[in-house]
Design a protein around this motif. Structure first.
Motif, PDB file in Angstrom:
ATOM      1  N   LYS A   1       0.830  -1.203   0.000  1.00  0.00           N
ATOM      2  CA  LYS A   1       0.000   0.000   0.000  1.00  0.00           C
ATOM      3  C   LYS A   1       0.872   1.264   0.000  1.00  0.00           C
ATOM      4  CE  LYS A   1      -3.802   2.386   2.121  1.00  0.00           C
ATOM      5  NZ  LYS A   1      -4.935   2.379   3.012  1.00  0.00           N
ATOM      6  N   ARG A   2       1.967   1.234   0.793  1.00  0.00           N
ATOM      7  CA  ARG A   2       2.846   2.409   0.848  1.00  0.00           C
ATOM      8  C   ARG A   2       3.569   2.618  -0.480  1.00  0.00           C
ATOM      9  NH1 ARG A   2       6.662   1.210   5.065  1.00  0.00           N
ATOM     10  NH2 ARG A   2       5.625  -0.717   5.635  1.00  0.00           N
ATOM     11  N   MET A   3       3.873   1.518  -1.180  1.00  0.00           N
ATOM     12  CA  MET A   3       4.602   1.641  -2.446  1.00  0.00           C
ATOM     13  C   MET A   3       3.716   2.109  -3.589  1.00  0.00           C
ATOM     14  SD  MET A   3       7.153  -1.631  -2.575  1.00  0.00           S
ATOM     15  CE  MET A   3       7.940  -1.125  -4.104  1.00  0.00           C
ATOM     16  N   THR A   4       2.471   1.619  -3.603  1.00  0.00           N
ATOM     17  CA  THR A   4       1.624   1.882  -4.775  1.00  0.00           C
ATOM     18  C   THR A   4       0.555   2.938  -4.504  1.00  0.00           C
ATOM     19  OG1 THR A   4       0.049   0.186  -4.095  1.00  0.00           O
ATOM     20  CG2 THR A   4       1.849  -0.528  -5.530  1.00  0.00           C
ATOM     21  N   GLY A   5       0.322   3.216  -3.198  1.00  0.00           N
ATOM     22  CA  GLY A   5      -0.732   4.181  -2.872  1.00  0.00           C
ATOM     23  C   GLY A   5      -2.125   3.580  -2.953  1.00  0.00           C
ATOM     24  N   THR A   6      -2.226   2.270  -3.273  1.00  0.00           N
ATOM     25  CA  THR A   6      -3.562   1.658  -3.329  1.00  0.00           C
ATOM     26  C   THR A   6      -3.611   0.458  -2.395  1.00  0.00           C
ATOM     27  OG1 THR A   6      -2.832   0.279  -5.167  1.00  0.00           O
ATOM     28  CG2 THR A   6      -4.035   2.265  -5.738  1.00  0.00           C
ATOM     29  N   ASP A   7      -4.818   0.118  -1.928  1.00  0.00           N
ATOM     30  CA  ASP A   7      -4.973  -1.024  -1.035  1.00  0.00           C
ATOM     31  C   ASP A   7      -4.589  -2.306  -1.747  1.00  0.00           C
ATOM     32  OD1 ASP A   7      -5.696   0.083   1.321  1.00  0.00           O
ATOM     33  OD2 ASP A   7      -7.835   0.202   0.820  1.00  0.00           O
ATOM     34  N   PHE A   8      -4.015  -3.221  -0.988  1.00  0.00           N
ATOM     35  CA  PHE A   8      -3.632  -4.518  -1.539  1.00  0.00           C
ATOM     36  C   PHE A   8      -4.884  -5.283  -1.930  1.00  0.00           C
ATOM     37  CE2 PHE A   8      -2.957  -9.029  -1.076  1.00  0.00           C
ATOM     38  CZ  PHE A   8      -1.755  -9.212  -1.749  1.00  0.00           C
ATOM     39  N   ASP A   9      -4.874  -5.890  -3.111  1.00  0.00           N
ATOM     40  CA  ASP A   9      -6.020  -6.680  -3.547  1.00  0.00           C
ATOM     41  C   ASP A   9      -5.481  -7.995  -4.085  1.00  0.00           C
ATOM     42  OD1 ASP A   9      -8.134  -7.844  -4.793  1.00  0.00           O
ATOM     43  OD2 ASP A   9      -8.708  -6.090  -5.981  1.00  0.00           O
ATOM     44  N   PHE A  10      -5.978  -9.108  -3.553  1.00  0.00           N
ATOM     45  CA  PHE A  10      -5.473 -10.412  -3.994  1.00  0.00           C
ATOM     46  C   PHE A  10      -5.591 -10.580  -5.508  1.00  0.00           C
ATOM     47  CE2 PHE A  10      -6.128 -11.336   0.517  1.00  0.00           C
ATOM     48  CZ  PHE A  10      -4.946 -12.003   0.802  1.00  0.00           C
ATOM     49  N   GLU A  11      -6.581  -9.902  -6.114  1.00  0.00           N
ATOM     50  CA  GLU A  11      -6.763 -10.015  -7.570  1.00  0.00           C
ATOM     51  C   GLU A  11      -5.508  -9.553  -8.320  1.00  0.00           C
ATOM     52  OE1 GLU A  11      -9.236 -11.352  -9.349  1.00  0.00           O
ATOM     53  OE2 GLU A  11     -10.286 -11.902  -7.511  1.00  0.00           O
ATOM     54  N   ASN A  12      -4.758  -8.598  -7.707  1.00  0.00           N
ATOM     55  CA  ASN A  12      -3.550  -8.091  -8.381  1.00  0.00           C
ATOM     56  C   ASN A  12      -2.474  -9.153  -8.496  1.00  0.00           C
ATOM     57  OD1 ASN A  12      -4.732  -5.654  -8.431  1.00  0.00           O
ATOM     58  ND2 ASN A  12      -3.630  -4.787  -6.697  1.00  0.00           N
ATOM     59  N   MET A  13      -2.648 -10.260  -7.758  1.00  0.00           N
ATOM     60  CA  MET A  13      -1.606 -11.288  -7.751  1.00  0.00           C
ATOM     61  C   MET A  13      -1.860 -12.345  -8.806  1.00  0.00           C
ATOM     62  SD  MET A  13      -1.183 -11.980  -3.740  1.00  0.00           S
ATOM     63  CE  MET A  13       0.406 -12.752  -3.918  1.00  0.00           C
ATOM     64  N   LYS A  14      -3.045 -12.280  -9.431  1.00  0.00           N
ATOM     65  CA  LYS A  14      -3.385 -13.353 -10.385  1.00  0.00           C
ATOM     66  C   LYS A  14      -2.437 -13.311 -11.569  1.00  0.00           C
ATOM     67  CE  LYS A  14      -7.894 -15.074  -9.705  1.00  0.00           C
ATOM     68  NZ  LYS A  14      -9.304 -14.796  -9.771  1.00  0.00           N
ATOM     69  N   ARG A  15      -1.991 -14.482 -11.982  1.00  0.00           N
ATOM     70  CA  ARG A  15      -1.196 -14.537 -13.206  1.00  0.00           C
ATOM     71  C   ARG A  15      -2.065 -14.071 -14.364  1.00  0.00           C
ATOM     72  NH1 ARG A  15       2.883 -19.555 -13.514  1.00  0.00           N
ATOM     73  NH2 ARG A  15       3.586 -19.501 -11.375  1.00  0.00           N
ATOM     74  N   LYS A  16      -1.455 -13.367 -15.275  1.00  0.00           N
ATOM     75  CA  LYS A  16      -2.211 -12.915 -16.442  1.00  0.00           C
ATOM     76  C   LYS A  16      -2.511 -14.136 -17.316  1.00  0.00           C
ATOM     77  CE  LYS A  16      -1.262  -8.885 -14.805  1.00  0.00           C
ATOM     78  NZ  LYS A  16      -1.282  -9.207 -13.399  1.00  0.00           N
TER      79      LYS A  16
END
Length: 447
Positions: free
Chosen positions: A422-437
């Motif tokens: 969150k501190r690095m990106t300014g946005t809340d962590f979302d497990f969806e961001n971890m999904k492989r494309k």
């Protein structure tokens, strides 16, 4: 190496490897370096056994009775995964599960009056447990039903409890639970290390007990999982993920200097070259001037030739010694695994005792736990300082992880990962961001 990266990561501990995996999946160009020749940093598994003896500067080499040295993978930091917890979710979303095999830990036990008892994991077990008398069991069952039905978005389930203001102490009073039951609920189910939680609003505790029961419901024996070949497999799994998405890895790479300009990080110097970056993630050992000591943990690795007494000969288990039982402020934990997990030679067990240091004689503090493990073939004692960052990194763009605490699961580590993200990106962590494309496996065979 002489290139520009979005993110440079120093140290291959679990926190760092998960963050570098997430950043790579999100399209960032990542360089990941470690001064050690192996993965895992503080959270590695040591193999062969001879290496562990060297690391703890024991004068002898392992006796022949210990079997082959390369059959051993000994964790330096003992933890289990909650079956329904955040780390398992991270493993599933990133599909890092395909590199690992897990076993369910066979039981969780709690210490009371010098003996250990199985933590009741089902209603049937609770009713048969020697931890409580008959009337206490009924009250405890009512309490568990209340917790299971509790939904913070549905006031009908509150039964007069306000999740934001009622303290946990008052919830226990409402169900008329005695001190022993409170001890094991707070420490063996909600997994608190101290009693500070009693006087804060009850919502977090209720959610922790729910996590425990939901994790337990998945596999039945206990809520914990453990990877074959040791916890050192976890950082390596996430490192593979990062590499698949173009992350560059360099082990055995000394870090000479973190290059700053006007208070902001611009690169890392190693062996005369500078790799430039916009953001830096690292463990506390790389930036001693940006972290403060926040306490100490003592961990004692014990090699046994027998299962722990009164655990039904389990080949893996956890024992929690609540602080009240031994006149302390924080709990003592024992994590035990064995040859069944490919971390020890045939017929051998590894029990690791850990707790937060409270006095100037840490070795005496863990005595009650060591007594449960006798006879012990060999002990390795480590006292580690716990560090936390002195600033949040927004100005310097240097983000330090926290040291691994004395808890026996990875929930606090995952909270740290989400916080840094969150501190690095300014946005809340979302497990969806971890999904492989989708369809984006860079030459990896679909399994």
């Amino acid at each position: 190496m002489d290139e520009e990266y979005d993110v440079i990561v120093l140290g291959t501990g679990l926190t760092e490897c998960i963050l570098s995996g997430i950043m790579s999946v999100n399209g960032k160009k990542v360089l990941h370096m470690d001064r050690n020749p192996y993965y895992g940093g503080e959270s590695s598994s040591i193999t062969p056994l001879e290496e562990l003896y060297k690391r703890f500067t024991l004068p002898d080499s392992p006796p022949e009775s210990m079997g082959r040295g390369r059959d051993w993978n000994v964790d330096l930091i003992p933890k289990f995964l909650m079956a329904n917890g955040q780390l398992v979710k991270m493993l599933l979303y990133t599909e890092v599960t395909r590199y690992l095999d897990f076993k369910v830990v066979e039981g969780s036990f709690v210490y009371k009056g010098g003996k250990i008892y199985k933590v009741p994991s089902t209603e049937t077990e609770a009713l048969a447990s020697n931890l409580m008398g008959m009337f206490e069991k009924r009250r405890f069952r009512k309490f568990l039903v209340f917790v299971a039905n509790f939904d913070e978005n549905d006031p009908k389930t509150f039964e007069g409890v306000d999740p934001k203001t009622t303290t946990m102490r008052d919830v226990y009073k409402k169900f008329d639970l005695g001190q022993d039951v409170i001890d094991f609920t707070g420490h063996a189910l909600a997994l608190y290390r101290t009693d500070d939680y009693l006087d804060v609003p009850c919502l977090e505790t209720i959610n922790r007990i729910k996590l425990y029961s939901e994790s337990l419901a998945r596999y039945g024996k206990s809520p914990y999982l453990y990877p074959l070949y040791g916890l050192g497999e976890l950082p390596q799994g996430f490192a593979r993920l990062s590499a698949i998405y173009g992350g560059t890895y360099m082990l055995n790479k000394p870090v000479d200097e973190i290059v700053m300009d006007g208070g902001k990080v611009i690169g890392v110097k190693s062996e005369g070259e500078v790799a430039r970056c916009k953001q830096l993630i690292c463990d506390p050992s790389y930036i001693p001037d940006r972290v403060r000591k926040a306490g100490q943990v003592i961990r004692v690795i014990c090699i046994l030739s027998h299962p722990i007494k009164n655990t039904n000969d389990a080949n893996s288990c956890q024992i929690i010694i609540p602080q009240n039982q031994v006149n302390r402020n924080s709990d003592i934990y024992v994590c035990m695994i064995s040859y069944a997990h490919n971390v020890a030679a045939q017929g051998k067990y590894i029990a690791i005792v850990s707790t937060t240091v409270e006095t100037s004689e840490p070795a005496a503090e863990i005595e009650p736990a060591l007594e449960l493990l006798e006879p012990i073939d060999q002990k390795f004692v480590a006292i580690s300082d716990l560090y936390e960052p002195t600033d949040d990194g927004t100005e310097s763009q240097v983000f330090a992880s926290r040291s691994y605490d004395a808890t026996t699961h990875f929930e606090t580590t995952c909270n740290d990962i989400k916080d840094i993200y969150k501190r690095m990106t300014g946005t809340d962590f979302d497990f969806e961001n971890m999904k492989r494309k989708q369809n984006d496996v860079f030459g990896e065979d679909e399994q």
